[in-house]
Structure formats: C-alpha cells, structure tokens
Design an enzyme around this catalytic site. Structure first.
Site, PDB file in Angstrom:
ATOM      1  N   SER A 144      63.486  52.009  61.690  1.00 42.50           N
ATOM      2  CA  SER A 144      62.446  51.906  61.793  1.00 42.50           C
ATOM      3  C   SER A 144      62.126  52.837  60.049  1.00 42.50           C
ATOM      4  O   SER A 144      63.357  52.711  59.503  1.00 42.50           O
ATOM      5  CB  SER A 144      61.897  53.219  62.736  1.00 42.50           C
ATOM      6  OG  SER A 144      61.882  53.047  63.808  1.00 42.50           O
TER       7      SER A 144
HETATM    8  N1  SAH Z   1      68.677  52.293  65.795  1.00 44.89           N
HETATM    9  C1  SAH Z   1      68.200  51.555  64.898  1.00 44.89           C
HETATM   10  C2  SAH Z   1      66.895  50.242  65.386  1.00 44.89           C
HETATM   11  C3  SAH Z   1      66.595  49.629  66.420  1.00 44.89           C
HETATM   12  S1  SAH Z   1      65.932  48.434  66.439  1.00 44.89           S
HETATM   13  C4  SAH Z   1      68.856  51.846  63.637  1.00 44.89           C
HETATM   14  O1  SAH Z   1      68.863  52.347  63.708  1.00 44.89           O
HETATM   15  O2  SAH Z   1      69.310  50.213  63.054  1.00 44.89           O
HETATM   16  C5  SAH Z   1      65.948  48.314  67.831  1.00 44.89           C
HETATM   17  C6  SAH Z   1      67.113  47.544  68.468  1.00 44.89           C
HETATM   18  O3  SAH Z   1      67.135  47.645  69.918  1.00 44.89           O
HETATM   19  C7  SAH Z   1      67.172  46.518  68.498  1.00 44.89           C
HETATM   20  O4  SAH Z   1      68.862  46.471  66.984  1.00 44.89           O
HETATM   21  C8  SAH Z   1      67.288  45.774  69.383  1.00 44.89           C
HETATM   22  O5  SAH Z   1      68.545  44.621  69.341  1.00 44.89           O
HETATM   23  C9  SAH Z   1      67.364  46.232  71.068  1.00 44.89           C
HETATM   24  N2  SAH Z   1      67.730  46.423  71.860  1.00 44.89           N
HETATM   25  C10 SAH Z   1      66.160  45.758  72.060  1.00 44.89           C
HETATM   26  N3  SAH Z   1      66.831  45.845  73.877  1.00 44.89           N
HETATM   27  C11 SAH Z   1      67.339  46.453  74.108  1.00 44.89           C
HETATM   28  C12 SAH Z   1      67.973  46.952  75.274  1.00 44.89           C
HETATM   29  N4  SAH Z   1      67.510  46.398  76.770  1.00 44.89           N
HETATM   30  N5  SAH Z   1      69.064  47.664  75.238  1.00 44.89           N
HETATM   31  C13 SAH Z   1      69.785  47.994  74.177  1.00 44.89           C
HETATM   32  N6  SAH Z   1      69.454  47.578  72.947  1.00 44.89           N
HETATM   33  C14 SAH Z   1      67.799  46.410  72.801  1.00 44.89           C
END
Ligand code: SAH
Length: 234
Positions: A82
């Site tokens: 983000s």
């Molecule tokens: N917080 C992260 C960015 C998140 S992007 C940072 O600081 O870089 C969203 C992330 O959520 C992605 O990596 C995606 O693979 C993960 N994601 C999506 N669904 C998920 C789930 N059910 N459980 C765990 N992770 C998940």
C-alpha cells in the site's frame, strides 16, 4: 602539503559516500513530512516507525527508485504494498502499545510487519502465497526483525494458537469480515480491514470489540488486492 592533498581528495569521496547512503533516509524523512504529517498522521510511534523502516528493501530492485513515492508499489505475484499514507493510517488506527499482540493478514513484502515490529514486540503475520512469505522472511530476518512470527497459510482462519490479539490488521480486501478473526480479537481489541465487493472500491472498516458488542465504523474508501482463499478452506 601531502597531508592537505590527502584530506582534499578524501573528504569529497567520503561526503559522496555519506550522501549516497543517506539519500533513502532523506527520501523517508520527506515521505513522513509531505505524505503523512501534512495529511494528519500524528501518532509519534507510527511516524517514527515509518521514518525508520527501509521501504526500498522490501521492493524488487527495479521499484527502488519509486520506493518512497506517494503510491502503491508492485512486489511480484500480482501483489502490491500500500501507499505509505495507507500503511501509516492503518497502523495509527490500531493504537498499539509496546506489549500489544498484533496479527497481520497478508504479509506480502513484509513492510507493514516491520512497521508494526518497530512499535510492538508481538507481531504475527500470515501470507497465503508461499513465494512471498519466504521472500518476506528473508528480508525481515536480514534486517534484524527476527522476532516477527511468520506463517504461510490462509489468514482467513487467523492464528488460533496465539489468540486473542489486541489488534488485527488485514492488508487484503475482503468481501465480508472473516468470523474467525472477530472471534480471535481480544475484548477491548481493534481490527482494521478493507471490506467490499471483489474488484471494486472497498471501505476501510474499524471494528472494536467491547464486552457487550462488536462496533463497526467506516473510515475511508480504499483499493486493495483481494483476500483469496485456499480451495480446501472454502
Ligand atoms: N502488507 C503487505 C502488502 C499486502 S498485499 C506489505 O506490507 O507488503 C496483500 C497480501 O495479502 C498479498 O501478499 C496476498 O498474497 C495476501 N493474501 C491474500 N489473501 C490472503 C489470505 N487469505 N491469507 C493470507 N494472506 C493473503
């Protein structure tokens, strides 16, 4: 004379090395001032964490020049970190204390987890895409964030063994609020989660669990990559 010559040649070389090393620090300081403080982020712990964590280390090499710009960044596997403002906004909302236990769903690059780890000693983070989870572990451990507890799996189900959590931050967009996460939130705890239709704009929602009820509050409109589910968990 020789000494003077030596000093004259060494000083600029040293200065350029320091400037080169400090350019990311400078960009970070500007990011904190221009993107966070100017938009109302005022939690000292959040600002200090955002000013310290090297965001450029969490993105692929070709993204580094843009690491501190006012926007989201791609981190591979179709995922994004983000915009700094959203990371700070969500972090500030959690009102973490040094001993708060916080669960993040969606480790992604590990950047948000590092920001949380600057504020509290008890960070748990779950990532569903194995490749990203392993990569994040390498970066986080390499930077010395070895106390963060990482897991590869479906975060929809939370992390039961370590519940209850004082704070839960979901960094992927959900279509509805996952029940297990509400259950694993401590009484007096707070969850921040983007909720809304798949591919649409979602609402960032704050959930406060009080002894008697679950209070929900809409914070702002956001865009997030979707929270996915493992087929067997559906
Ligand atoms: N917080 C992260 C960015 C998140 S992007 C940072 O600081 O870089 C969203 C992330 O959520 C992605 O990596 C995606 O693979 C993960 N994601 C999506 N669904 C998920 C789930 N059910 N459980 C765990 N992770 C998940």
């Amino acid at each position: 004379m020789l000494r003077q010559l030596l000093i004259l040649s060494i000083v600029p070389a040293l200065a350029s090395l320091i400037i080169w090393q400090d350019t990311y620090q400078l960009q970070r300081t500007r990011m904190v001032e221009d993107q966070l403080i100017s938009r109302g982020i005022d939690d000292v712990a959040t600002l200090a964490a955002m000013g310290k964590v090297p965001r450029h280390k969490f993105v692929p090499e070709d993204q580094r020049p843009y690491a501190y710009v006012d926007g989201a960044l791609t981190i591979g596997e179709g995922q994004t970190i983000s915009q700094p403002y959203i990371v700070a906004y969500m972090t500030q909302c959690l009102q973490l204390k040094k001993d708060s236990k916080v669960l993040e769903i969606g480790t992604g690059s590990g950047y948000q987890a590092a920001v949380l780890a600057e504020i509290t000693d008890n960070v748990y983070s779950i990532e569903i895409v194995e490749k990203l989870g392993l990569q994040a572990r390498e970066v986080l451990y390499g930077l010395g964030y070895t106390d963060i507890n990482l897991k590869i799996g479906d975060g929809y189900n939370g992390w039961e063994e370590h519940a209850p959590f004082d704070a839960i931050i979901v960094t992927a967009g959900a279509e509805e609020i996952p029940k297990p996460l509400v259950e694993q939130l401590a009484v007096g705890g707070r969850m921040i989660i983007p909720v809304g239709p798949h591919r649409g704009t979602r609402q960032l929602i704050q959930i406060d669990k009080t002894p008697k009820k679950i209070k929900k509050k809409n914070l702002l409109a956001v865009r997030f990559v979707p929270l996915t589910r493992k087929q067997e968990n559906k």
